[in-house]
Design a protein around this motif. Structure first.
Motif, PDB file in Angstrom:
ATOM      1  N   UNK A  39       0.824  -1.205   0.000  1.00 14.99           N
ATOM      2  CA  UNK A  39       0.000   0.000   0.000  1.00 14.99           C
ATOM      3  C   UNK A  39       0.859   1.256   0.000  1.00 14.99           C
ATOM      4  N   UNK A  40       1.964   1.249   0.717  1.00 14.72           N
ATOM      5  CA  UNK A  40       2.873   2.399   0.714  1.00 14.72           C
ATOM      6  C   UNK A  40       3.442   2.620  -0.680  1.00 14.72           C
ATOM      7  N   UNK A  41       3.765   1.535  -1.380  1.00  9.80           N
ATOM      8  CA  UNK A  41       4.283   1.655  -2.740  1.00  9.80           C
ATOM      9  C   UNK A  41       3.209   2.213  -3.677  1.00  9.80           C
ATOM     10  N   UNK A  42       1.997   1.708  -3.561  1.00  8.78           N
ATOM     11  CA  UNK A  42       0.920   2.176  -4.430  1.00  8.78           C
ATOM     12  C   UNK A  42       0.559   3.633  -4.139  1.00  8.78           C
ATOM     13  N   UNK A  43       0.736   4.063  -2.890  1.00  6.73           N
ATOM     14  CA  UNK A  43       0.370   5.424  -2.510  1.00  6.73           C
ATOM     15  C   UNK A  43       1.202   6.473  -3.247  1.00  6.73           C
ATOM     16  N   UNK A  44       2.434   6.133  -3.640  1.00  9.26           N
ATOM     17  CA  UNK A  44       3.300   7.118  -4.288  1.00  9.26           C
ATOM     18  C   UNK A  44       2.954   7.310  -5.765  1.00  9.26           C
ATOM     19  N   UNK A  45       2.043   6.496  -6.294  1.00 12.99           N
ATOM     20  CA  UNK A  45       1.736   6.561  -7.721  1.00 12.99           C
ATOM     21  C   UNK A  45       0.819   7.732  -8.031  1.00 12.99           C
ATOM     22  N   UNK A  46       0.697   8.059  -9.323  1.00  9.47           N
ATOM     23  CA  UNK A  46       0.014   9.296  -9.705  1.00  9.47           C
ATOM     24  C   UNK A  46      -1.498   9.212  -9.629  1.00  9.47           C
ATOM     25  N   UNK A  47      -2.097   8.244 -10.306  1.00  9.96           N
ATOM     26  CA  UNK A  47      -3.542   8.186 -10.424  1.00  9.96           C
ATOM     27  C   UNK A  47      -4.079   6.878  -9.851  1.00  9.96           C
TER      28      UNK A  47
END
Length: 412
Positions: free
Chosen positions: A85-93
């Motif tokens: 989830x932390x990795x996905x949180x840094x994504x744009x959209x």
């Protein structure tokens, strides 16, 4: 150690689009573990590895923290404790922040699947404002997704406007602007790229020459859409329809009417000499964006010659020959086909004219083929050299154009 398919591959599968490149994120692993498993590390700044058999990219789960200005000012943190989830949180959209586990289960902490269903492009979090490149990415995604019914979430547009107002977009280097513009021009709806940037008040920063066209009126009898910016949007979309995926044609379409922004106010809505004025503007924009030379050259000649092509039925054979020669068509034959396509996009990129035939394109191609058929070696065999050879070759090509024009065109 767990591996997840992430990003565009998951998004496009949910949209029912053909699969593209697959990217993976690895949670709970170290760089050494990846190397021990036979992966090859690429780059030095990010923990990204290539699979030893497939060559696909596997990245360690990571977080990013803003550490400077622009889109390169980030500190990357990757270790086994970083969660998916932390990795996905840094994504744009949100539509890009969905992961698929090896058993097919979706991991969607930010509601991306719902946004795909609702056809909404929405930012993941407030960290969106830290990367100015995301403004361009939003516009580029819209060039691809608008035909599927996507719109940009109002709160995302608000953040993009905030970024434009802050001056953060000034940090974008020409190479990255060109990269995103090229992707937009290869998409089905380049107009959505321009519209998205305008809605974010970013077009004036990214493409000021194009932004200057909005609000410039044209004669309603020629252009029922009246607004020049709207016309350019329509021409770019028509170019994408006539030459799908061809950014060179798209760039010629984008640049063909740039000179209309320079028409003196007293002369509006007429645009006398706009084609000549536009050459300098197209050259300046190409130079600033560091566009490839073939793009620069086509943009300039489309600006300079498009009105002549529209009037090809009225032109003398010598004028048609000289038009071809100015475009360097005898050395670069594709130039003429490209010019014909952009001119057709210009003519059909008007309100009510999308299906109007444009015979001028076929005429230009046919007369060019006739001129090409003249063999220079036959003229050289007569002993002519230098300027005399050039004059004789020109005369023979003009005669071939005249003869071809006198014959009825063969319907395809």
């Amino acid at each position: 150690m767990q591996t997840y398919l992430v990003g565009g591959a998951v998004r496009d599968a949910l949209l029912g689009l053909p699969p593209g490149d697959r990217d993976f994120v690895v949670v709970g692993a170290t760089a050494q573990q990846m190397l021990d498993a036979g992966f090859k590390q690429v780059g030095r700044d990010f923990p990204v590895f290539l699979h030893p058999q497939t060559g696909e990219e596997y990245a360690l789960a990571r977080t990013e923290r803003k550490s400077g200005r622009g889109y390169t000012g980030f500190a990357v943190h990757a270790n086994p404790s970083v969660t998916l989830e932390e990795d996905l949180r840094r994504r744009d959209f949100t539509i890009n922040a969905i992961a698929r586990a090896e058993d097919g289960t979706l991991v969607d902490p930010f509601g991306g699947a719902g946004d795909i269903e609702a056809r909404v492009l929405r930012h993941v979090g407030d960290a969106f404002v830290e990367d100015p490149l995301r403004v361009l990415r939003a516009a580029r995604f819209m060039a691809r997704l608008a035909p599927l019914g996507f719109t940009v979430a109002p709160e995302t547009i608000a953040l993009m406007r905030q970024m434009a107002a802050s001056g953060e977009l000034d940090a974008l280097v020409p190479e990255r602007v060109w990269q995103e513009l090229g992707k937009a021009l290869r998409s089905a709806a380049p107009s959505a790229f321009l519209q998205c940037l305008r809605a974010a008040d970013a077009l004036r920063v990214v493409l000021p020459e194009v932004d200057a066209l909005y609000g410039v009126p044209q004669r309603a009898d020629y252009h029922p859409e009246i607004d020049t910016g709207t016309h350019v949007e329509m021409v770019c979309d028509m170019a994408a329809r006539l030459a799908p995926g061809d950014e060179l044609i798209g760039f010629g379409a984008l640049c063909h009417d740039l000179g209309k922004a320079l028409t003196p106010a007293a002369e509006l809505p007429r645009h006398v000499m706009h084609e000549q004025r536009g050459v300098a503007v197209a050259n300046a924009m190409s130079e600033r964006l560091k566009a490839p030379s073939e793009h620069r050259e086509l943009a300039a000649l489309c600006s300079r010659e498009h009105l002549l092509v529209h009037r090809i039925a009225e032109l003398k054979p010598a004028t048609i020959h000289d038009l071809i020669a100015r475009c360097d068509g005898f050395r670069k034959p594709m130039r003429i086909d490209q010019l014909a396509t952009v001119c057709e996009a210009d003519a059909r990129g008007r309100t009510g004219h999308a299906e109007t035939p444009y015979p001028q394109a076929a005429t230009l191609r046919r007369l060019f083929a006739a001129a090409q058929s003249v063999r220079g070696d036959a003229i050289a065999a007569s002993g002519l050299k230098g300027p005399d050879f050039g004059a004789a070759l020109r005369k023979a090509r003009i005669a071939a154009i005249a003869q071809a024009r006198s014959q009825p065109a063969i319907e395809p």
